[in-house]
Scaffold this motif. Sequence first.
Motif, PDB file in Angstrom:
ATOM      1  N   GLN A 145       0.824  -1.200   0.000  1.00 60.43           N
ATOM      2  CA  GLN A 145       0.000   0.000   0.000  1.00 60.43           C
ATOM      3  C   GLN A 145       0.866   1.261   0.000  1.00 60.43           C
ATOM      4  OE1 GLN A 145      -3.187  -0.064   2.916  1.00 60.43           O
ATOM      5  NE2 GLN A 145      -3.471  -2.273   2.698  1.00 60.43           N
ATOM      6  N   GLN A 146       0.201   2.395  -0.086  1.00 59.64           N
ATOM      7  CA  GLN A 146       0.889   3.682  -0.069  1.00 59.64           C
ATOM      8  C   GLN A 146       1.236   4.009   1.384  1.00 59.64           C
ATOM      9  OE1 GLN A 146       1.267   5.188  -3.196  1.00 59.64           O
ATOM     10  NE2 GLN A 146       2.802   6.484  -2.212  1.00 59.64           N
ATOM     11  N   ILE A 147       2.523   4.044   1.714  1.00 58.06           N
ATOM     12  CA  ILE A 147       2.967   4.174   3.101  1.00 58.06           C
ATOM     13  C   ILE A 147       3.870   5.392   3.257  1.00 58.06           C
ATOM     14  CG2 ILE A 147       4.373   3.093   4.913  1.00 58.06           C
ATOM     15  CD1 ILE A 147       3.455   0.385   3.854  1.00 58.06           C
ATOM     16  N   ALA A 148       3.667   6.101   4.366  1.00 57.72           N
ATOM     17  CA  ALA A 148       4.574   7.184   4.742  1.00 57.72           C
ATOM     18  C   ALA A 148       5.342   6.739   5.981  1.00 57.72           C
ATOM     19  CB  ALA A 148       3.796   8.461   5.036  1.00 57.72           C
ATOM     20  N   VAL A 149       6.622   7.039   5.991  1.00 57.28           N
ATOM     21  CA  VAL A 149       7.473   6.778   7.150  1.00 57.28           C
ATOM     22  C   VAL A 149       7.918   8.130   7.684  1.00 57.28           C
ATOM     23  CG1 VAL A 149       9.627   5.751   7.971  1.00 57.28           C
ATOM     24  CG2 VAL A 149       8.268   4.581   6.223  1.00 57.28           C
ATOM     25  N   ILE A 150       7.749   8.346   8.989  1.00 58.34           N
ATOM     26  CA  ILE A 150       8.177   9.604   9.595  1.00 58.34           C
ATOM     27  C   ILE A 150       9.533   9.397  10.258  1.00 58.34           C
ATOM     28  CG2 ILE A 150       7.637  11.371  11.311  1.00 58.34           C
ATOM     29  CD1 ILE A 150       4.699  10.710  10.936  1.00 58.34           C
ATOM     30  N   GLU A 220      -0.847  18.041   0.065  1.00 56.03           N
ATOM     31  CA  GLU A 220      -1.578  16.940   0.697  1.00 56.03           C
ATOM     32  C   GLU A 220      -1.064  15.633   0.130  1.00 56.03           C
ATOM     33  OE1 GLU A 220      -6.203  15.553   1.659  1.00 56.03           O
ATOM     34  OE2 GLU A 220      -5.781  17.327   0.428  1.00 56.03           O
ATOM     35  N   LEU A 221      -0.690  14.717   1.017  1.00 58.90           N
ATOM     36  CA  LEU A 221      -0.151  13.419   0.603  1.00 58.90           C
ATOM     37  C   LEU A 221      -1.156  12.333   0.961  1.00 58.90           C
ATOM     38  CD1 LEU A 221       2.316  11.774  -0.459  1.00 58.90           C
ATOM     39  CD2 LEU A 221       3.073  11.615   1.931  1.00 58.90           C
ATOM     40  N   PHE A 222      -1.611  11.603  -0.044  1.00 61.69           N
ATOM     41  CA  PHE A 222      -2.583  10.539   0.188  1.00 61.69           C
ATOM     42  C   PHE A 222      -1.844   9.237   0.519  1.00 61.69           C
ATOM     43  CE2 PHE A 222      -4.815  13.689  -2.242  1.00 61.69           C
ATOM     44  CZ  PHE A 222      -6.078  13.709  -1.656  1.00 61.69           C
ATOM     45  N   VAL A 223      -2.183   8.653   1.654  1.00 63.50           N
ATOM     46  CA  VAL A 223      -1.523   7.430   2.112  1.00 63.50           C
ATOM     47  C   VAL A 223      -2.553   6.493   2.738  1.00 63.50           C
ATOM     48  CG1 VAL A 223       0.689   8.576   2.533  1.00 63.50           C
ATOM     49  CG2 VAL A 223      -0.991   8.400   4.380  1.00 63.50           C
ATOM     50  N   ASP A 224      -2.158   5.242   2.851  1.00 64.68           N
ATOM     51  CA  ASP A 224      -2.997   4.243   3.512  1.00 64.68           C
ATOM     52  C   ASP A 224      -2.559   3.982   4.939  1.00 64.68           C
ATOM     53  OD1 ASP A 224      -4.615   3.455   1.133  1.00 64.68           O
ATOM     54  OD2 ASP A 224      -2.647   2.883   0.370  1.00 64.68           O
ATOM     55  N   ALA A 225      -1.265   4.201   5.213  1.00 63.06           N
ATOM     56  CA  ALA A 225      -0.739   3.928   6.550  1.00 63.06           C
ATOM     57  C   ALA A 225       0.533   4.730   6.764  1.00 63.06           C
ATOM     58  CB  ALA A 225      -0.458   2.438   6.737  1.00 63.06           C
ATOM     59  N   VAL A 226       0.876   4.911   8.027  1.00 66.27           N
ATOM     60  CA  VAL A 226       2.080   5.645   8.410  1.00 66.27           C
ATOM     61  C   VAL A 226       2.839   4.818   9.435  1.00 66.27           C
ATOM     62  CG1 VAL A 226       2.973   7.723   9.545  1.00 66.27           C
ATOM     63  CG2 VAL A 226       1.011   7.892   7.988  1.00 66.27           C
ATOM     64  N   PHE A 227       4.153   4.788   9.318  1.00 70.87           N
ATOM     65  CA  PHE A 227       4.987   4.180  10.357  1.00 70.87           C
ATOM     66  C   PHE A 227       5.763   5.288  11.052  1.00 70.87           C
ATOM     67  CE2 PHE A 227       4.078   0.343   8.030  1.00 70.87           C
ATOM     68  CZ  PHE A 227       4.026  -0.625   9.040  1.00 70.87           C
ATOM     69  N   ALA A 228       5.734   5.258  12.380  1.00 71.02           N
ATOM     70  CA  ALA A 228       6.408   6.292  13.159  1.00 71.02           C
ATOM     71  C   ALA A 228       6.947   5.687  14.442  1.00 71.02           C
ATOM     72  CB  ALA A 228       5.441   7.430  13.485  1.00 71.02           C
ATOM     73  N   ARG A 229       8.097   6.188  14.857  1.00 77.14           N
ATOM     74  CA  ARG A 229       8.652   5.832  16.156  1.00 77.14           C
ATOM     75  C   ARG A 229       8.591   7.072  17.033  1.00 77.14           C
ATOM     76  NH1 ARG A 229      13.829   2.475  13.776  1.00 77.14           N
ATOM     77  NH2 ARG A 229      12.792   0.453  13.588  1.00 77.14           N
ATOM     78  N   VAL A 230       7.959   6.917  18.173  1.00 73.78           N
ATOM     79  CA  VAL A 230       7.807   8.074  19.059  1.00 73.78           C
ATOM     80  C   VAL A 230       8.624   7.853  20.328  1.00 73.78           C
ATOM     81  CG1 VAL A 230       5.514   8.591  18.154  1.00 73.78           C
ATOM     82  CG2 VAL A 230       5.733   7.099  20.163  1.00 73.78           C
ATOM     83  N   PRO A 231       9.070   8.922  20.961  1.00 75.62           N
ATOM     84  CA  PRO A 231       9.767   8.758  22.239  1.00 75.62           C
ATOM     85  C   PRO A 231       8.815   8.238  23.309  1.00 75.62           C
ATOM     86  CG  PRO A 231       9.346  11.070  21.803  1.00 75.62           C
ATOM     87  CD  PRO A 231       8.962  10.321  20.556  1.00 75.62           C
ATOM     88  N   PHE A 232       9.365   7.791  24.416  1.00 73.57           N
ATOM     89  CA  PHE A 232       8.539   7.234  25.474  1.00 73.57           C
ATOM     90  C   PHE A 232       9.140   7.574  26.828  1.00 73.57           C
ATOM     91  CE2 PHE A 232      11.867   4.123  24.964  1.00 73.57           C
ATOM     92  CZ  PHE A 232      12.122   3.687  26.256  1.00 73.57           C
ATOM     93  N   LYS A 233       8.357   7.337  27.850  1.00 72.82           N
ATOM     94  CA  LYS A 233       8.852   7.379  29.221  1.00 72.82           C
ATOM     95  C   LYS A 233       8.234   6.213  29.967  1.00 72.82           C
ATOM     96  CE  LYS A 233       5.271  10.560  30.922  1.00 72.82           C
ATOM     97  NZ  LYS A 233       5.016  11.853  31.610  1.00 72.82           N
ATOM     98  N   GLN A 234       8.857   5.811  31.051  1.00 70.88           N
ATOM     99  CA  GLN A 234       8.294   4.756  31.873  1.00 70.88           C
ATOM    100  C   GLN A 234       6.943   5.209  32.425  1.00 70.88           C
ATOM    101  OE1 GLN A 234       9.550   1.605  32.615  1.00 70.88           O
ATOM    102  NE2 GLN A 234      11.194   1.952  31.147  1.00 70.88           N
ATOM    103  N   SER A 235       5.983   4.298  32.454  1.00 72.47           N
ATOM    104  CA  SER A 235       4.640   4.655  32.928  1.00 72.47           C
ATOM    105  C   SER A 235       4.622   5.021  34.407  1.00 72.47           C
ATOM    106  CB  SER A 235       3.653   3.507  32.663  1.00 72.47           C
ATOM    107  OG  SER A 235       3.448   3.341  31.282  1.00 72.47           O
ATOM    108  N   THR A 236       5.561   4.490  35.161  1.00 74.65           N
ATOM    109  CA  THR A 236       5.652   4.796  36.585  1.00 74.65           C
ATOM    110  C   THR A 236       7.106   5.085  36.950  1.00 74.65           C
ATOM    111  OG1 THR A 236       6.106   2.552  37.383  1.00 74.65           O
ATOM    112  CG2 THR A 236       3.781   3.137  36.991  1.00 74.65           C
ATOM    113  N   ASN A 237       7.315   5.587  38.145  1.00 80.26           N
ATOM    114  CA  ASN A 237       8.683   5.818  38.630  1.00 80.26           C
ATOM    115  C   ASN A 237       9.099   4.781  39.669  1.00 80.26           C
ATOM    116  OD1 ASN A 237       7.125   6.561  40.809  1.00 80.26           O
ATOM    117  ND2 ASN A 237       7.821   8.688  40.885  1.00 80.26           N
ATOM    118  N   PHE A 238       8.381   3.666  39.722  1.00 79.24           N
ATOM    119  CA  PHE A 238       8.666   2.654  40.747  1.00 79.24           C
ATOM    120  C   PHE A 238      10.069   2.085  40.614  1.00 79.24           C
ATOM    121  CE2 PHE A 238       3.873   1.773  40.319  1.00 79.24           C
ATOM    122  CZ  PHE A 238       3.575   2.839  41.126  1.00 79.24           C
ATOM    123  N   ALA A 239      10.470   1.732  39.401  1.00 82.01           N
ATOM    124  CA  ALA A 239      11.808   1.158  39.196  1.00 82.01           C
ATOM    125  C   ALA A 239      12.889   2.155  39.580  1.00 82.01           C
ATOM    126  CB  ALA A 239      11.969   0.720  37.738  1.00 82.01           C
TER     127      ALA A 239
END
Length: 301
Positions: A145-150, A220-239
């Motif tokens: 399919q038509q895919i965009a990668v960020i 405007e770019l027509f696509v069916d799906a996008v792949f992206a990697r986003v930053p994250f943080k731990q859900s808690t500070n327990f560790a």
Amino acid sequence: MKMVNQYDAIIIGGSYSGLSSAMTLGRSLRKVMVLDNGKPCNRYTPHSHNFITQDGVVPYEISQKAKAQVLAYPTVSFREAKVLAVLKTEEGFEVKTSDDSFFAKKIILATGIKDIFPDIKAFEDCWGKSILHCPYCHGYEVRSQQIAVIGNGDIGYDFAKLIYQWSNNISLLTDGTSTLSKEQADKLTSMGIRIVENKIEEFLHTDGQIESIKLSENLELFVDAVFARVPFKQSTNFAENLGCNFLPSGYVQVDEMQRTSVQGVYAVGDSTSMMRSVSVAVATGTKAGAMLNKELIEEEF
């Protein structure tokens, strides 16, 4: 209270890795409490893939079936509660919720991570539905399919190269001026991957399914799906509060059996690995449960 709420192990987080740990410990005749706040990180995703026997199943259905099977073991308890603190004690650990305290010899942290979404309109609405993070989990469904990668620079180059396996209709969106090297840009272009440097303004979608991407300069770019990697943080500070070591990437550092750097504390699932899939989460939970039980045996024998 302490006698009533005393357990061999307390598992914080009742999604796939936590439930897997609980099953292993329940089958080992261990008294276990699972505490869960009901917010698994894959709650955005309509279907789970790349997990044999469960391919294409709704994640909620997998977790509900798993929960029912785990709670069939009489020594395992489950409570919906938000954990406020995990404290080290002379005898083990104390876990505090808003209305109670629980005590255990060992702790398993199955708390997951929290994705940090970019400030782009409708990104979160599409996350896990048509904005995807893992080609092994979702690539087959959008193949050809038509895919965009960020992405940009080395990260963008490597990600676009990876996604090329699933489609030859790929655009790499650098969301601003490209930081690709000339060699990288030339290679991507030679492979038919288009490089788009316009800023991303909005994802146009219906119920989370992307139809097009609104870019700067009225493009405007027509696509069916996008792949992206986003930053994250731990859900808690327990560790962190318990003194566990972390990897430079931000994941909790564990050994091959999911032990952290703190004696008696295990960590499983997405908080420990970039391999974010149900099958991997289940495997880490099983390993932690088995190792924790062995550790208790060595202490008791």
